[in-house]
Write a protein that holds these residues in place. Structure first.
Motif, PDB file in Angstrom:
ATOM      1  N   VAL A 263       0.855  -1.177   0.000  1.00  0.00           N
ATOM      2  CA  VAL A 263       0.000   0.000   0.000  1.00  0.00           C
ATOM      3  C   VAL A 263       0.898   1.235   0.000  1.00  0.00           C
ATOM      4  O   VAL A 263       2.050   1.145   0.421  1.00  0.00           O
ATOM      5  N   PRO A 264       0.401   2.381  -0.454  1.00  0.00           N
ATOM      6  CA  PRO A 264      -0.967   2.662  -0.922  1.00  0.00           C
ATOM      7  C   PRO A 264      -1.203   2.146  -2.331  1.00  0.00           C
ATOM      8  O   PRO A 264      -0.261   1.764  -3.035  1.00  0.00           O
TER       9      PRO A 264
ATOM     10  N   MET B 161       0.723  12.384  -9.232  1.00  0.00           N
ATOM     11  CA  MET B 161      -0.461  12.332 -10.092  1.00  0.00           C
ATOM     12  C   MET B 161      -1.530  13.302  -9.609  1.00  0.00           C
ATOM     13  O   MET B 161      -2.124  14.039 -10.402  1.00  0.00           O
ATOM     14  N   PHE B 162      -1.765  13.310  -8.296  1.00  0.00           N
ATOM     15  CA  PHE B 162      -2.759  14.225  -7.752  1.00  0.00           C
ATOM     16  C   PHE B 162      -2.281  15.669  -7.824  1.00  0.00           C
ATOM     17  O   PHE B 162      -3.084  16.590  -7.967  1.00  0.00           O
ATOM     18  N   CYS B 163      -0.976  15.862  -7.718  1.00  0.00           N
ATOM     19  CA  CYS B 163      -0.438  17.218  -7.783  1.00  0.00           C
ATOM     20  C   CYS B 163      -0.467  17.793  -9.189  1.00  0.00           C
ATOM     21  O   CYS B 163      -0.265  18.984  -9.382  1.00  0.00           O
ATOM     22  N   SER B 164      -0.721  16.947 -10.178  1.00  0.00           N
ATOM     23  CA  SER B 164      -0.800  17.448 -11.542  1.00  0.00           C
ATOM     24  C   SER B 164      -2.092  18.222 -11.760  1.00  0.00           C
ATOM     25  O   SER B 164      -2.254  18.926 -12.748  1.00  0.00           O
TER      26      SER B 164
ATOM     27  N   ASP C  21       5.364  19.370   1.595  1.00  0.00           N
ATOM     28  CA  ASP C  21       4.672  19.309   2.886  1.00  0.00           C
ATOM     29  C   ASP C  21       3.769  18.086   2.974  1.00  0.00           C
ATOM     30  O   ASP C  21       3.714  17.409   4.001  1.00  0.00           O
ATOM     31  N   ILE C  22       3.064  17.802   1.883  1.00  0.00           N
ATOM     32  CA  ILE C  22       2.170  16.650   1.846  1.00  0.00           C
ATOM     33  C   ILE C  22       2.951  15.361   2.021  1.00  0.00           C
ATOM     34  O   ILE C  22       2.520  14.435   2.720  1.00  0.00           O
ATOM     35  N   ALA C  23       4.120  15.271   1.386  1.00  0.00           N
ATOM     36  CA  ALA C  23       4.924  14.055   1.436  1.00  0.00           C
ATOM     37  C   ALA C  23       5.510  13.803   2.819  1.00  0.00           C
ATOM     38  O   ALA C  23       5.661  12.650   3.241  1.00  0.00           O
ATOM     39  N   LEU C  24       5.844  14.852   3.537  1.00  0.00           N
ATOM     40  CA  LEU C  24       6.453  14.700   4.863  1.00  0.00           C
ATOM     41  C   LEU C  24       5.416  14.416   5.947  1.00  0.00           C
ATOM     42  O   LEU C  24       5.703  13.697   6.914  1.00  0.00           O
ATOM     43  N   PHE C  25       4.218  14.956   5.801  1.00  0.00           N
ATOM     44  CA  PHE C  25       3.238  14.919   6.886  1.00  0.00           C
ATOM     45  C   PHE C  25       2.926  13.524   7.436  1.00  0.00           C
ATOM     46  O   PHE C  25       2.831  13.362   8.663  1.00  0.00           O
ATOM     47  N   PRO C  26       2.719  12.479   6.611  1.00  0.00           N
ATOM     48  CA  PRO C  26       2.371  11.173   7.189  1.00  0.00           C
ATOM     49  C   PRO C  26       3.380  10.677   8.219  1.00  0.00           C
ATOM     50  O   PRO C  26       2.993  10.102   9.245  1.00  0.00           O
TER      51      PRO C  26
ATOM     52  N   ILE D 248      -5.017  -1.500 -11.075  1.00  0.00           N
ATOM     53  CA  ILE D 248      -4.190  -0.664 -10.201  1.00  0.00           C
ATOM     54  C   ILE D 248      -3.310   0.220 -11.076  1.00  0.00           C
ATOM     55  O   ILE D 248      -2.558  -0.275 -11.920  1.00  0.00           O
ATOM     56  N   VAL D 249      -3.406   1.514 -10.885  1.00  0.00           N
ATOM     57  CA  VAL D 249      -2.621   2.459 -11.662  1.00  0.00           C
ATOM     58  C   VAL D 249      -1.208   2.571 -11.095  1.00  0.00           C
ATOM     59  O   VAL D 249      -0.223   2.594 -11.830  1.00  0.00           O
ATOM     60  N   SER D 250      -1.122   2.631  -9.764  1.00  0.00           N
ATOM     61  CA  SER D 250       0.191   2.759  -9.122  1.00  0.00           C
ATOM     62  C   SER D 250       0.110   2.296  -7.679  1.00  0.00           C
ATOM     63  O   SER D 250      -0.937   2.387  -7.047  1.00  0.00           O
ATOM     64  N   ASN D 251       1.230   1.786  -7.178  1.00  0.00           N
ATOM     65  CA  ASN D 251       1.335   1.457  -5.752  1.00  0.00           C
ATOM     66  C   ASN D 251       2.545   2.131  -5.124  1.00  0.00           C
ATOM     67  O   ASN D 251       3.035   1.705  -4.090  1.00  0.00           O
ATOM     68  N   GLU D 252       3.014   3.176  -5.768  1.00  0.00           N
ATOM     69  CA  GLU D 252       4.156   3.945  -5.261  1.00  0.00           C
ATOM     70  C   GLU D 252       3.656   5.292  -4.754  1.00  0.00           C
ATOM     71  O   GLU D 252       3.107   6.092  -5.514  1.00  0.00           O
ATOM     72  N   SER D 253       3.828   5.541  -3.465  1.00  0.00           N
ATOM     73  CA  SER D 253       3.239   6.729  -2.842  1.00  0.00           C
ATOM     74  C   SER D 253       3.690   8.023  -3.501  1.00  0.00           C
ATOM     75  O   SER D 253       2.877   8.925  -3.735  1.00  0.00           O
ATOM     76  N   ALA D 254       4.982   8.125  -3.806  1.00  0.00           N
ATOM     77  CA  ALA D 254       5.482   9.370  -4.413  1.00  0.00           C
ATOM     78  C   ALA D 254       4.841   9.610  -5.779  1.00  0.00           C
ATOM     79  O   ALA D 254       4.485  10.743  -6.122  1.00  0.00           O
TER      80      ALA D 254
END
Length: 254
Positions: free
Chosen positions: A60-61, A82-85, A181-186, A71-77
């Motif tokens: 996951v994710p 993709m969402f940041c695009s 910031d999004i990448a560090l928060f988890p 499944i499109v991707s299982n790599e968090s980065a």
């Protein structure tokens, strides 16, 4: 072992074909009946639903595409990129906005502005190596030396981030949240309740960092972020799935 499971405490989550497949675009859906229950209780089942002969790790994710039924991707980065695009609707802790998330001051934030892309990627790389992945290097270290090196790099980076955030609101820009910031928060969100104890990252608690702690709280209070935070699920997963670290698998109350 089923690995990552859906539902809580072994409960089975039942998904229907209608939830998994978008019929107007997906030819696979012709083989499925909307009323038919697809028994999906563990992540590995979603992998084999996507590719019947899949035998690798079910990590996951996962980003699932209902149009293609895969499944499109299982790599968090990659998923973050993709969402940041697109655009991200967010309201900072001191911002306005309606309860439904509309008409926010920060609606449509560009999390990966072109002029900052290289700097953002560099920041993510540093944080991933020492913090996001660093906590795992601590927890799964097989020797004292490996643990010492990992924990030293982890807290050196946390010290650096605390100093940086003493001078600016966010990692890359004083006024705007970015992908960094999004990448560090988890990792920050999980730190005190999981990593500090479970992975033996116990040199300091996150709350002992004046600026980093305030920063983490602000990110958490951003609309569309705090709603995704489920510490109960996080703790259940970590404390019950790593037998080599915590063989008794009980979940701490604090």
């Amino acid at each position: 072992e089923d690995g990552w499971t859906f539902g809580k405490s072994g409960a089975t989550a039942v998904l229907t074909a209608k939830e998994l497949f978008h019929h107007s675009h997906n030819p696979k859906s012709k083989d499925h009946d909307d009323s038919k229950e697809v028994q999906i209780s563990a992540m590995h089942q979603l992998y084999t639903l996507s590719k019947a002969d899949y035998t690798g790790r079910a990590s996951v994710p996962v980003l699932w595409d209902t149009h293609t039924g895969t499944i499109v991707s299982n790599e968090s980065a990659d998923i973050i990129r993709m969402f940041c695009s697109g655009k991200f609707t967010a309201t900072p802790a001191d911002g306005g906005g309606n309860d439904d998330g509309s008409n926010n001051d920060n609606e449509g934030i560009d999390l990966l502005p072109e002029e900052l892309t290289d700097d953002i990627e560099a920041m993510i790389g540093l944080n991933s190596a020492a913090v996001n992945n660093g906590v795992y290097k601590c927890g799964f270290a097989s020797t004292q030396q490996a643990y010492d090196e990992a924990v030293s790099a982890l807290f050196q980076r946390l010290d650096e981030l605390d100093e940086l955030l003493g001078n600016q609101r966010y990692l890359m820009n004083g006024n705007a949240i970015t992908m960094a910031d999004i990448a560090l928060f988890p990792a920050l969100y999980r730190f005190d309740e999981v990593y500090h104890t479970h992975f033996k990252c116990n040199q300091k608690h996150l709350y002992e960092y004046e600026h980093l702690w305030a920063y983490a709280r602000e990110i958490y209070q951003t609309r569309n972020i705090h709603a995704t935070c489920r510490m109960d699920i996080i703790k259940e997963h970590y404390y019950t799935s790593h037998e080599s670290i915590h063989p008794r698998r009980y979940i701490p109350v604090g």
